[in-house]
Design a protein around this motif. Structure first.
Motif, PDB file in Angstrom:
ATOM      1  N   LEU A  57       0.831  -1.196   0.000  1.00 23.07           N
ATOM      2  CA  LEU A  57       0.000   0.000   0.000  1.00 23.07           C
ATOM      3  C   LEU A  57       0.872   1.256   0.000  1.00 23.07           C
ATOM      4  CD1 LEU A  57      -2.834  -0.858   2.574  1.00 23.07           C
ATOM      5  CD2 LEU A  57      -3.069  -0.607   0.104  1.00 23.07           C
TER       6      LEU A  57
ATOM      7  N   LEU B 172       2.380   1.866  -3.382  1.00 23.74           N
ATOM      8  CA  LEU B 172       1.400   2.367  -4.347  1.00 23.74           C
ATOM      9  C   LEU B 172       1.024   3.823  -4.062  1.00 23.74           C
ATOM     10  CD1 LEU B 172      -0.470   1.903  -6.751  1.00 23.74           C
ATOM     11  CD2 LEU B 172      -2.141   0.897  -5.197  1.00 23.74           C
ATOM     12  N   SER B 173       1.041   4.207  -2.795  1.00 26.46           N
ATOM     13  CA  SER B 173       0.639   5.570  -2.441  1.00 26.46           C
ATOM     14  C   SER B 173       1.592   6.595  -3.049  1.00 26.46           C
ATOM     15  CB  SER B 173       0.591   5.749  -0.926  1.00 26.46           C
ATOM     16  OG  SER B 173       1.888   5.929  -0.397  1.00 26.46           O
TER      17      SER B 173
ATOM     18  N   LEU C 213       0.751   8.191 -10.733  1.00 25.87           N
ATOM     19  CA  LEU C 213      -0.405   8.088 -11.617  1.00 25.87           C
ATOM     20  C   LEU C 213      -1.376   9.233 -11.347  1.00 25.87           C
ATOM     21  CD1 LEU C 213      -0.953   4.223 -11.486  1.00 25.87           C
ATOM     22  CD2 LEU C 213      -0.413   5.562 -13.528  1.00 25.87           C
TER      23      LEU C 213
ATOM     24  N   TRP D 254      -7.795  13.608  -5.196  1.00 27.51           N
ATOM     25  CA  TRP D 254      -7.057  12.457  -5.691  1.00 27.51           C
ATOM     26  C   TRP D 254      -5.744  12.259  -4.935  1.00 27.51           C
ATOM     27  CZ3 TRP D 254      -7.552   8.072  -7.967  1.00 27.51           C
ATOM     28  CH2 TRP D 254      -6.451   7.410  -8.498  1.00 27.51           C
TER      29      TRP D 254
ATOM     30  N   LEU E  99      -6.503  10.814  -1.702  1.00 24.78           N
ATOM     31  CA  LEU E  99      -6.866   9.404  -1.847  1.00 24.78           C
ATOM     32  C   LEU E  99      -5.604   8.556  -1.907  1.00 24.78           C
ATOM     33  CD1 LEU E  99      -9.695   7.966  -4.049  1.00 24.78           C
ATOM     34  CD2 LEU E  99      -7.477   6.854  -4.013  1.00 24.78           C
ATOM     35  N   LYS E 100      -4.647   9.020  -2.675  1.00 30.95           N
ATOM     36  CA  LYS E 100      -3.393   8.261  -2.770  1.00 30.95           C
ATOM     37  C   LYS E 100      -2.686   8.235  -1.417  1.00 30.95           C
ATOM     38  CE  LYS E 100      -1.506  10.166  -6.534  1.00 30.95           C
ATOM     39  NZ  LYS E 100      -0.500  10.348  -7.594  1.00 30.95           N
TER      40      LYS E 100
ATOM     41  N   SER F  17      -4.006   8.385   1.416  1.00 32.12           N
ATOM     42  CA  SER F  17      -4.732   7.567   2.385  1.00 32.12           C
ATOM     43  C   SER F  17      -4.244   6.122   2.363  1.00 32.12           C
ATOM     44  CB  SER F  17      -6.241   7.630   2.133  1.00 32.12           C
ATOM     45  OG  SER F  17      -6.596   6.867   0.984  1.00 32.12           O
ATOM     46  N   LEU F  18      -3.694   5.705   1.229  1.00 32.31           N
ATOM     47  CA  LEU F  18      -3.150   4.352   1.176  1.00 32.31           C
ATOM     48  C   LEU F  18      -1.944   4.237   2.107  1.00 32.31           C
ATOM     49  CD1 LEU F  18      -4.976   4.061  -1.376  1.00 32.31           C
ATOM     50  CD2 LEU F  18      -3.185   2.617  -2.291  1.00 32.31           C
TER      51      LEU F  18
ATOM     52  N   VAL G 213     -10.393  11.928   2.815  1.00 34.77           N
ATOM     53  CA  VAL G 213     -10.660  11.751   1.387  1.00 34.77           C
ATOM     54  C   VAL G 213     -12.110  12.129   1.100  1.00 34.77           C
ATOM     55  CG1 VAL G 213     -10.528  10.185  -0.568  1.00 34.77           C
ATOM     56  CG2 VAL G 213      -9.025   9.843   1.376  1.00 34.77           C
TER      57      VAL G 213
ATOM     58  N   GLU H  38      -5.173   6.751 -15.959  1.00 35.80           N
ATOM     59  CA  GLU H  38      -4.176   6.537 -14.905  1.00 35.80           C
ATOM     60  C   GLU H  38      -4.836   6.224 -13.576  1.00 35.80           C
ATOM     61  OE1 GLU H  38      -1.118   9.513 -14.756  1.00 35.80           O
ATOM     62  OE2 GLU H  38      -0.699   9.356 -16.902  1.00 35.80           O
ATOM     63  N   MET H  39      -5.964   6.864 -13.324  1.00 37.77           N
ATOM     64  CA  MET H  39      -6.697   6.556 -12.091  1.00 37.77           C
ATOM     65  C   MET H  39      -7.155   5.108 -12.110  1.00 37.77           C
ATOM     66  SD  MET H  39      -9.000   9.939 -11.446  1.00 37.77           S
ATOM     67  CE  MET H  39      -8.253  11.535 -11.062  1.00 37.77           C
TER      68      MET H  39
ATOM     69  N   PHE I  76      -4.339   2.951 -11.215  1.00 34.75           N
ATOM     70  CA  PHE I  76      -4.079   2.999  -9.778  1.00 34.75           C
ATOM     71  C   PHE I  76      -5.026   2.058  -9.041  1.00 34.75           C
ATOM     72  CE2 PHE I  76      -2.312   5.102  -6.101  1.00 34.75           C
ATOM     73  CZ  PHE I  76      -3.292   4.975  -5.141  1.00 34.75           C
TER      74      PHE I  76
ATOM     75  N   GLU J  15      -4.054  -1.462  -9.431  1.00 35.19           N
ATOM     76  CA  GLU J  15      -2.962  -1.849  -8.546  1.00 35.19           C
ATOM     77  C   GLU J  15      -3.474  -2.141  -7.135  1.00 35.19           C
ATOM     78  OE1 GLU J  15       0.277  -2.490  -9.345  1.00 35.19           O
ATOM     79  OE2 GLU J  15      -0.556  -2.288 -11.353  1.00 35.19           O
ATOM     80  N   ARG J  16      -4.435  -1.313  -6.707  1.00 39.84           N
ATOM     81  CA  ARG J  16      -5.019  -1.558  -5.386  1.00 39.84           C
ATOM     82  C   ARG J  16      -5.699  -2.914  -5.367  1.00 39.84           C
ATOM     83  NH1 ARG J  16      -6.652   1.225  -0.196  1.00 39.84           N
ATOM     84  NH2 ARG J  16      -7.055  -0.693   0.943  1.00 39.84           N
TER      85      ARG J  16
ATOM     86  N   ILE K  19      -3.277  -5.660  -4.898  1.00 41.21           N
ATOM     87  CA  ILE K  19      -2.799  -5.722  -3.517  1.00 41.21           C
ATOM     88  C   ILE K  19      -3.833  -6.407  -2.630  1.00 41.21           C
ATOM     89  CG2 ILE K  19      -2.290  -4.318  -1.475  1.00 41.21           C
ATOM     90  CD1 ILE K  19      -0.963  -2.295  -3.346  1.00 41.21           C
TER      91      ILE K  19
ATOM     92  N   LEU L 165     -14.969   8.230  -7.319  1.00 38.40           N
ATOM     93  CA  LEU L 165     -14.010   8.169  -6.211  1.00 38.40           C
ATOM     94  C   LEU L 165     -14.757   8.087  -4.877  1.00 38.40           C
ATOM     95  CD1 LEU L 165     -11.139  10.584  -7.268  1.00 38.40           C
ATOM     96  CD2 LEU L 165     -11.409   8.132  -7.671  1.00 38.40           C
TER      97      LEU L 165
ATOM     98  N   TYR M  38     -15.414   4.669  -4.311  1.00 37.71           N
ATOM     99  CA  TYR M  38     -14.228   4.038  -3.728  1.00 37.71           C
ATOM    100  C   TYR M  38     -14.234   4.182  -2.213  1.00 37.71           C
ATOM    101  CZ  TYR M  38      -9.369   3.724  -2.149  1.00 37.71           C
ATOM    102  OH  TYR M  38      -8.231   3.419  -1.449  1.00 37.71           O
ATOM    103  N   THR M  39     -14.466   5.404  -1.717  1.00 39.00           N
ATOM    104  CA  THR M  39     -14.430   5.594  -0.271  1.00 39.00           C
ATOM    105  C   THR M  39     -15.592   4.876   0.404  1.00 39.00           C
ATOM    106  OG1 THR M  39     -15.629   7.702  -0.358  1.00 39.00           O
ATOM    107  CG2 THR M  39     -13.229   7.806  -0.413  1.00 39.00           C
TER     108      THR M  39
END
Lengths: 415, 415
Positions: free
Chosen positions: A193, A196-197, A201, A213, A216-217, A219-220, A383, B174-175, B178, B181-182, B185, B362, B365-366
């Motif tokens: 995590l 990736l954060s 990207l 955004w 959000l990144k 937060s990882l 986020v 790109e999002m 990302f 990738e999450r 994981i 997004l 996502y949250t």
């Protein structure tokens, strides 16, 4: 000496051997096995509930009644030995009366000795109450040796208890290993995590959307920290304690118990061998006496009265020896009994402690899990907040201010 | 034709060329640029706010005032061309008066043409109000071409807007990456937890403690399921939509806009070239007329009045040509202007939609993150419950029932 469990009419002037009560053969002072230490172990132990009467008691009864009885010896063909029933006779120790003069009275077998430990046969003697009723206490359930399924060897009941404690130690070690594996998984997750954060990207996204955004990144990474914290606490509050609980001394302590109890069993076996030897010697002496007496009666030989007296004396001695050996055996068995109760209670306590300790630490695990999920959830809050603030109009303003090429509008050309 | 923004006194009988109002040179019917389509784009557009007056208006004024003025031609040394200021004269088109007879009046330069687009110079003409005040609208801020930092080439303002939309498409891609990738994981984490949950470590633990331990191990599998569900939803509700939002047609649509606007600029450039050519031709004709007139006055040559009339005619024609070219240029510029406003508004709308769509996803996502943590927490509940039920006494009972070796306690051996 009066015995509180004996009605006054059954008094005897028989010398009380070695400080043991002649009625129940327990400690003459307390009429309990083993005295103080055992008393502490068995707080519910009722001294009024004596063991089934021993031969000595029967002997006493016989004397009081004045009955004459013959004797019939019997030998057992089972692997266990049934105690040789001495025929009852008046006032005389086992070896002093000619077998011919004895009244033969059939005596039922009431006890059995297995692996040198003596038990009442089923249905014989007064009912035994549990030492600690309703508690399923170790001290009530592990008296007999456990036979191997194959049938050749056997394992002491105490050994079963000891193995349980050793297995408990193994269990805590395996639990620690499990937790360790969880820790590794959490660290891997956190590492992924976190990596990736840092990803670039969509880093070019700008304005309020870009901020959301970016958060959000980030937060990882925050989540990664939460999981790392979780794994660290798992290590310090669950795994490590599980590994170090009861250390190496524990096994040594258990071994001490093991050896101590095993030694007492060896002593008991030794005493039992002594009893068997004395029994045989007595039988030999009695046979000799019988033969000599018969010979005298039919004037078969020139054996004098002197020889018979000698034979009789030896017989009496052999009887005394047997009594002494049985005494020693019973003392040793009492000692072993006492240590069994005390030590199995100790193991029981250790098991209770082990279970409670593990319960407590597994609860720590679930507490950490709860905390982790809560912290993790809270990492999403910022986020959410920024996403709520996303504003296309604001973003347009920001972007246009930054990137506009010119406000002045074209006009018609003049000639 | 009366113009509503023109006071009645300034009427002219000048033929209105090609349906355009002679005062503001906009659509003669609506006095707006481009008519209906543009009206729709600029709902706040105020027809009373005309462009600064053109040379034609000045011409009209000049005619009304009846003034004579000279002419002073000036040529620009800048890269942009300043419109050749035709000296004012009475009633006559540009080319019909001898330069010598004109009154020279200094006319200030008020406009500048850059890359074929004509702008008012700073401080000249009526102040331009924003088409969409307080909105930072694309249609207000991208009229000028942007110079390359190196300074040689330039990029149309529209191109900047288009690039932003293309970049937006890149951002969503790109999002999506990302999120992908999450997902990977999460799947890895779930796989590891699930595998560990099957571990036989401490499987021999029995009773209530064993049950709690078993559930603890199982809870890892439950957690794995939660994370797997999370990753699946991430895929279907966030990643996939991000990948497929606006598909391939979007880029094609953007290209269409790009080409359309670029074509209009090319047409404008072409028209501008025409104007330049006509301007030069007029200058040549005027010079010729001047030379011939001077020669007549000083009776230098045998040029007849006929020659001068011919020269004057050609000059007039050249003037008419120039007027026509300027008309065409201004029409084309209006067309381009209209398309610019419409299309940049379209891009603006697309950007608003893009931001809001991404914001929405997004947030999804949250939401999924929240849900996941909550589900995850609830996976610990059964473990907590069973840990609460851990009972050493119960475990002892269960174990003793299963493993006891014998309840019957030893008794004293009989003799």
């Amino acid at each position: 000496m009066f015995h509180r469990c004996q009605p006054p009419s059954l008094t005897t002037s028989q010398q009380i051997a070695d400080g043991f009560c002649s009625f129940c053969w327990r400690d003459a002072r307390t009429h309990e096995r083993g005295g103080g230490r055992l008393r502490a172990s068995l707080s519910a132990f009722n001294p009024d509930k004596c063991d089934p009467p021993s031969e000595r008691q029967k002997f006493n009864e016989g004397q009081a009644n004045g009955s004459n009885s013959g004797a019939k010896t019997s030998s057992s063909t089972e692997t266990a030995d049934v105690a040789l029933r001495r025929p009852t006779f008046s006032k005389q120790p086992p070896g002093s009366v000619s077998p011919a003069r004895r009244q033969i009275k059939e005596v039922k077998e009431t006890k059995i000795t297995i692996n040198c430990v003596t038990f009442p046969l089923p249905g014989e003697g007064p009912e035994q109450q549990l030492l600690k009723p309703n508690e399923w206490s170790y001290c009530d359930y592990f008296w007999t040796d456990k036979k191997d399924p194959q049938g050749t060897t056997s394992v002491a009941g105490f050994e079963v208890l000891l193995q349980k404690q050793l297995k408990g130690k193994q269990m805590q070690k395996e639990m620690a290993e499990f937790i360790h594996e969880r820790i590794k998984i959490e660290e891997e997750y956190a590492k992924n995590l976190s990596k990736l954060s840092l990803s670039p990207l969509a880093v070019q996204e700008e304005g309020t959307l870009g901020e959301a955004w970016t958060q959000l990144k980030k937060s990882l990474h925050d989540e990664a920290e939460v999981h790392l914290k979780f794994s660290n606490k798992l290590h310090s509050e669950v795994e490590k304690p599980l590994l170090t609980f009861r250390g190496d001394n524990f096994k040594k302590d258990l071994k001490k118990y093991d050896h101590h109890i095993a030694d007492l069993r060896k002593q008991l076996a030794s005493r039992y061998a002594g009893v068997e030897k004395a029994r045989k010697a007595l039988a030999d002496r009695q046979k000799d006496l019988e033969v000599k007496t018969q010979q005298l009666e039919i004037k078969l030989s020139n054996k004098t009265e002197e020889d018979i007296k000698k034979a009789r004396r030896k017989s009496t001695q052999a009887g005394d020896d047997l009594m002494r050996c049985v005494d020693l055996y019973n003392q040793t068995q009492s000692k072993w009994f006492e240590e069994m109760v005390t030590t199995s209670m100790e193991l029981e306590k250790l098991e209770v402690e082990r279970i409670e300790w593990i319960q407590q630490h597994l609860r720590q695990y679930t507490t950490l899990r709860h905390e982790t999920d809560m912290f993790n959830q809270s990492m999403v809050e910022p986020v959410d907040q920024l996403l709520q603030n996303v504003d296309p109009a604001k973003d347009r303003e920001l972007w246009v201010k930054e990137n506009n090429t010119g406000e002045v509008r074209p006009v018609d050309m003049d000639i």
